[in-house]
Write a protein that holds these residues in place. Structure first.
Motif, PDB file in Angstrom:
ATOM      1  N   UNK A  85       0.819  -1.210   0.000  1.00  0.00           N
ATOM      2  CA  UNK A  85       0.000   0.000   0.000  1.00  0.00           C
ATOM      3  C   UNK A  85       0.855   1.262   0.000  1.00  0.00           C
ATOM      4  N   UNK A  86       0.294   2.375  -0.500  1.00  0.00           N
ATOM      5  CA  UNK A  86       0.966   3.658  -0.285  1.00  0.00           C
ATOM      6  C   UNK A  86       1.132   3.871   1.226  1.00  0.00           C
ATOM      7  N   UNK A  87       2.221   4.504   1.629  1.00  0.00           N
ATOM      8  CA  UNK A  87       2.584   4.581   3.047  1.00  0.00           C
ATOM      9  C   UNK A  87       1.484   5.144   3.946  1.00  0.00           C
ATOM     10  N   UNK A  88       0.828   6.236   3.553  1.00  0.00           N
ATOM     11  CA  UNK A  88      -0.210   6.821   4.404  1.00  0.00           C
ATOM     12  C   UNK A  88      -1.397   5.877   4.571  1.00  0.00           C
ATOM     13  N   UNK A  89      -1.788   5.227   3.502  1.00  0.00           N
ATOM     14  CA  UNK A  89      -2.870   4.243   3.597  1.00  0.00           C
ATOM     15  C   UNK A  89      -2.436   3.063   4.453  1.00  0.00           C
ATOM     16  N   UNK A  90      -1.173   2.672   4.326  1.00  0.00           N
ATOM     17  CA  UNK A  90      -0.658   1.549   5.115  1.00  0.00           C
ATOM     18  C   UNK A  90      -0.694   1.859   6.604  1.00  0.00           C
ATOM     19  N   UNK A  91      -0.421   3.108   6.970  1.00  0.00           N
ATOM     20  CA  UNK A  91      -0.492   3.493   8.382  1.00  0.00           C
ATOM     21  C   UNK A  91      -1.925   3.346   8.899  1.00  0.00           C
ATOM     22  N   UNK A  92      -2.894   3.820   8.139  1.00  0.00           N
ATOM     23  CA  UNK A  92      -4.304   3.672   8.535  1.00  0.00           C
ATOM     24  C   UNK A  92      -4.696   2.201   8.599  1.00  0.00           C
ATOM     25  N   UNK A  93      -4.235   1.420   7.628  1.00  0.00           N
ATOM     26  CA  UNK A  93      -4.522  -0.012   7.581  1.00  0.00           C
ATOM     27  C   UNK A  93      -3.939  -0.699   8.822  1.00  0.00           C
ATOM     28  N   UNK A  94      -2.718  -0.380   9.172  1.00  0.00           N
ATOM     29  CA  UNK A  94      -2.098  -0.971  10.367  1.00  0.00           C
ATOM     30  C   UNK A  94      -2.894  -0.610  11.622  1.00  0.00           C
ATOM     31  N   UNK A  95      -3.323   0.631  11.712  1.00  0.00           N
ATOM     32  CA  UNK A  95      -4.133   1.044  12.877  1.00  0.00           C
ATOM     33  C   UNK A  95      -5.434   0.248  12.943  1.00  0.00           C
TER      34      UNK A  95
END
Length: 184
Positions: A85-95
């Motif tokens: 994923x794009x990094x910002x989306x990946x951060x939301x996904x991880x959360x």
């Protein structure tokens, strides 16, 4: 105390949020085939389905007790980590993944949870690790290929993550990533 140091757990509530459409992300696609749930990230093909039984805690608790095991360290299913994923989306996904795992394991004291972090960005991985540790996780489970099917764990971009993990004395379980290769 006897601890099983490597297992995976995907809470049923997380699966329900994905399959019902309650969780939406522009780059996460959810499909169900033959009763199994598969995820695709971005334009990539769908990953392997979440294995049956990964969402069940009762049967696992019975198995652990029958084998004299007191606790089990659990992380998510690596095919769900979203390193593509794009990094910002990946951060939301991880959360999102972490919120579900922590909520479920708080009710299951025989589980020791490990968070998911967006390894495609060392800065964001450090930030999410800090959040996860503050929330009650013991550390993180990370894949060996931090940029989807590529990347290496000694990439200088990951220095903030390694520094945060070291400073907080976080437990890190480094797990092989299915189908990935080492380009070195």
């Amino acid at each position: 105390m006897i601890i099983d140091a490597h297992a995976h757990f995907v809470p049923q509530a997380l699966i329900d949020d994905l399959t019902s459409g309650r969780y939406r992300s522009p780059s996460v696609k959810v499909t169900t085939e033959g009763g199994g749930v598969r995820l695709a990230f971005g334009s990539d093909a769908a990953k392997r389905p979440i294995p049956k039984g990964m969402e069940t805690a009762d049967a696992r608790q019975t198995w652990l007790a029958a084998h004299g095991i007191d606790k089990q360290v659990v992380g998510g299913w690596l095919d769900m980590f979203g390193y593509d994923l794009p990094a910002d989306e990946a951060a939301d996904w991880s959360r999102f993944l972490n919120a579900h795992l922590l909520a479920a394991t708080r009710k299951l004291p025989f589980f020791i949870p490990l968070a998911t972090v967006p390894m495609q960005s060392g800065k964001l991985a450090a930030q999410i690790l800090e959040e996860a540790l503050d929330a009650g996780f013991h550390g993180a489970m990370i894949g060996t290929q931090p940029k989807g099917a590529t990347g290496v764990l000694d990439d200088p971009d990951l220095t903030p993550f390694w520094e945060a993990a070291s400073a907080r004395k976080a437990t890190l379980l480094v797990h092989p990533t299915f189908g990935a290769r080492d380009d070195r």
